[in-house]
Write a protein that holds these residues in place. Structure first.
Motif, PDB file in Angstrom:
ATOM      1  N   CYS A  88       0.826  -1.205   0.000  1.00 20.68           N
ATOM      2  CA  CYS A  88       0.000   0.000   0.000  1.00 20.68           C
ATOM      3  C   CYS A  88       0.861   1.256   0.000  1.00 20.68           C
ATOM      4  O   CYS A  88       0.516   2.256  -0.659  1.00 20.68           O
ATOM      5  N   LEU A  89       1.958   1.209   0.736  1.00 26.41           N
ATOM      6  CA  LEU A  89       2.867   2.357   0.762  1.00 26.41           C
ATOM      7  C   LEU A  89       3.381   2.644  -0.648  1.00 26.41           C
ATOM      8  O   LEU A  89       3.448   3.802  -1.073  1.00 26.41           O
ATOM      9  N   ALA A  90       3.716   1.587  -1.382  1.00 31.76           N
ATOM     10  CA  ALA A  90       4.197   1.760  -2.756  1.00 31.76           C
ATOM     11  C   ALA A  90       3.107   2.352  -3.642  1.00 31.76           C
ATOM     12  O   ALA A  90       3.379   3.200  -4.513  1.00 31.76           O
ATOM     13  N   ILE A  91       1.852   1.959  -3.419  1.00 38.19           N
ATOM     14  CA  ILE A  91       0.734   2.476  -4.215  1.00 38.19           C
ATOM     15  C   ILE A  91       0.556   3.968  -3.980  1.00 38.19           C
ATOM     16  O   ILE A  91       0.413   4.757  -4.934  1.00 38.19           O
ATOM     17  N   VAL A  92       0.593   4.388  -2.725  1.00 46.23           N
ATOM     18  CA  VAL A  92       0.361   5.805  -2.435  1.00 46.23           C
ATOM     19  C   VAL A  92       1.563   6.656  -2.845  1.00 46.23           C
ATOM     20  O   VAL A  92       1.391   7.813  -3.275  1.00 46.23           O
ATOM     21  N   GLN A  93       2.755   6.101  -2.733  1.00 42.86           N
ATOM     22  CA  GLN A  93       3.944   6.847  -3.177  1.00 42.86           C
ATOM     23  C   GLN A  93       3.917   7.052  -4.685  1.00 42.86           C
ATOM     24  O   GLN A  93       4.253   8.127  -5.189  1.00 42.86           O
ATOM     25  N   ALA A  94       3.474   6.016  -5.401  1.00 44.77           N
ATOM     26  CA  ALA A  94       3.379   6.131  -6.858  1.00 44.77           C
ATOM     27  C   ALA A  94       2.347   7.171  -7.274  1.00 44.77           C
ATOM     28  O   ALA A  94       2.431   7.763  -8.357  1.00 44.77           O
ATOM     29  N   ALA A  95       1.353   7.399  -6.390  1.00 44.02           N
ATOM     30  CA  ALA A  95       0.321   8.396  -6.678  1.00 44.02           C
ATOM     31  C   ALA A  95       0.768   9.799  -6.290  1.00 44.02           C
ATOM     32  O   ALA A  95       0.001  10.763  -6.462  1.00 44.02           O
TER      33      ALA A  95
END
Length: 434
Positions: free
Chosen positions: A286-293
């Protein structure tokens, strides 16, 4: 008589009926007038041909103010002009309780009213069919939860709401004066339901109030809410707990869709029942998802409201409304959550529904020495929790559990804009009345 109608007060004899309810609306067309009456089951029409009923009765009924409570007797006749297929021709009426003018807010008027006005006059707000339907669905939701957990072999318990210590410590406690010493309103039944895992009641649940002293003025936070808590022993991993929650939530959503069809139609909503099993994402994923956003979070940071929303949008793109987020950093979790040895993570999870957390849970630390270490690591004094720790000294099986906010789950199921829509008399930092 062939017509049968459920009502708050109905008696039928020889083709006549006696009904009680609220005057929702009056239409006076000169030679004929109509009253729309409302009771707990819906609305029905009283038809008054001016030349066919007593003039005094006609004058009295047409002069009533909206929301006045009356009892009307009359003849029931079939009618293809009404939604019910019948109407009442009145022969007598009694005003039980006249309504003041003007009304604090309209019941059927298509006028936007601010939330504060609605809550200040909640008794009137709940007269609206679309508002009342929400609380009928909430009642059904609790029934469905109890059906599910009983089928799974859980025992209902009741734990104190006033205690000497909070479940998690910190500043989110309401302090009260308990005779000659301080006490606190319960954040959750966490400590007590864990104690019960040592008692032989190895699957327990509770549905009751919980209190959080959060200075949060948002559409998702209140200071008093209804929590559905469960705890279960002899788990082999936290996934056992996840699947138990999943089974309950699936039963609830299916039941709301099927048994709450009438109320859903009233409020113009549909219930989606997601496929099982619900996906499991890790905190790191999830951290990777929000960082990518583009959200600037680093390892160990709370995903927060914005992060949860981004993950929710990501999962919605995959057709998933319900999903677990697991293995949060142990530093961010309470002392009773078990650490994942050799990592900075823990055996913990949230259940998110359309981008918002509705449940937190995990595997508990059942080993006494490790539990004490966790307390000390969190800056807590084990002596303050002696009543809780004692249960871990004399044989505690591995266990885990969860807490689900009833109102949060209902809000997301119905796509309501504010959690206060799902609470009759909400409490928040600015509201202590009515």
């Amino acid at each position: 008589m062939a017509i049968v109608k459920k009502s708050s007060e109905v008696t039928v004899s020889d083709g006549t009926v006696a009904v009680g309810g609220w005057v929702q609306d009056i239409r006076n067309l000169g030679g004929i007038s109509f009253i729309t009456m409302r009771d707990r089951c819906g609305t029905y029409q009283v038809t008054m041909p001016k030349k066919k009923i007593d003039p005094e009765l006609f004058s009295m009924l047409t002069g009533l103010s909206r929301e006045t409570v009356v009892r009307i007797e009359g003849e029931v006749k079939e009618s293809n002009q009404t939604a019910t297929g019948w109407e009442i021709i009145p022969s007598a009426a009694e005003v039980i309780s006249p309504a003041g003018v003007p009304l604090p807010l309209g019941v059927v008027d298509k006028v936007n009213v601010e939330m504060d006005t609605r809550l200040n006059h909640r008794f009137m707000d709940v007269r609206k069919p679309e508002v009342k339907a929400i609380f009928e669905l909430k009642s059904l939701m609790v029934d469905l939860i109890e059906e599910a957990v009983r089928e799974m072999g859980f025992t209902r318990v009741y734990t104190p709401k006033i205690g000497a210590a909070g479940a998690e410590g910190g500043a989110e406690l309401f302090k009260v004066q308990y005779f000659d010493r301080p006490a606190y309103l319960a954040q959750s039944p966490q400590l007590y339901k864990q104690i019960l895992m040592s008692s032989g009641l190895d699957q327990v649940y509770e549905i009751g109030p919980a209190f959080r002293a959060e200075q949060s003025n948002t559409n998702r936070h209140v200071t008093e809410f209804i929590s559905f808590d469960g705890e279960m022993s002899w788990i082999s991993c936290q996934e056992d707990v996840m699947r138990a929650i999943e089974q309950v939530v699936d039963h609830v959503l299916t039941g709301l869709k099927e048994r709450g069809a009438r109320q859903l139609e009233v409020i113009g909503k549909e219930i989606n029942v997601p496929a099982r099993p619900y996906p499991i994402l890790t905190y790191s994923e999830c951290l990777a998802i929000v960082q990518a956003a583009g959200l600037l979070l680093k390892e160990g940071d709370d995903l927060g409201t914005e992060g949860e929303k981004i993950v929710g949008e990501h999962m919605a793109g995959k057709g998933c409304d319900l999903y677990f987020i697991a293995e949060y950093p142990e530093e961010a979790k309470p002392f009773y959550i078990m650490e994942k040895d050799g990592t900075p993570y823990s055996f913990s999870f949230d259940l998110d529904f359309k981008g918002q957390e509705i449940s937190s849970g995990g595997q508990r630390e059942h080993r006494y020495d490790r539990l004490v270490e966790r307390m000390q690591k969190k800056g807590l004094d084990p002596e303050d929790f002696e009543f809780y720790l004692e249960a871990f000294k004399y044989g505690m099986p591995p266990h885990g559990g969860w807490g689900i906010g009833i109102e949060r789950m209902l809000v997301k199921a119905l796509d309501l804009p504010n959690i206060r829509e799902a609470i009759l008399f909400p409490r928040d930092p600015a509201r202590l009345s009515p």
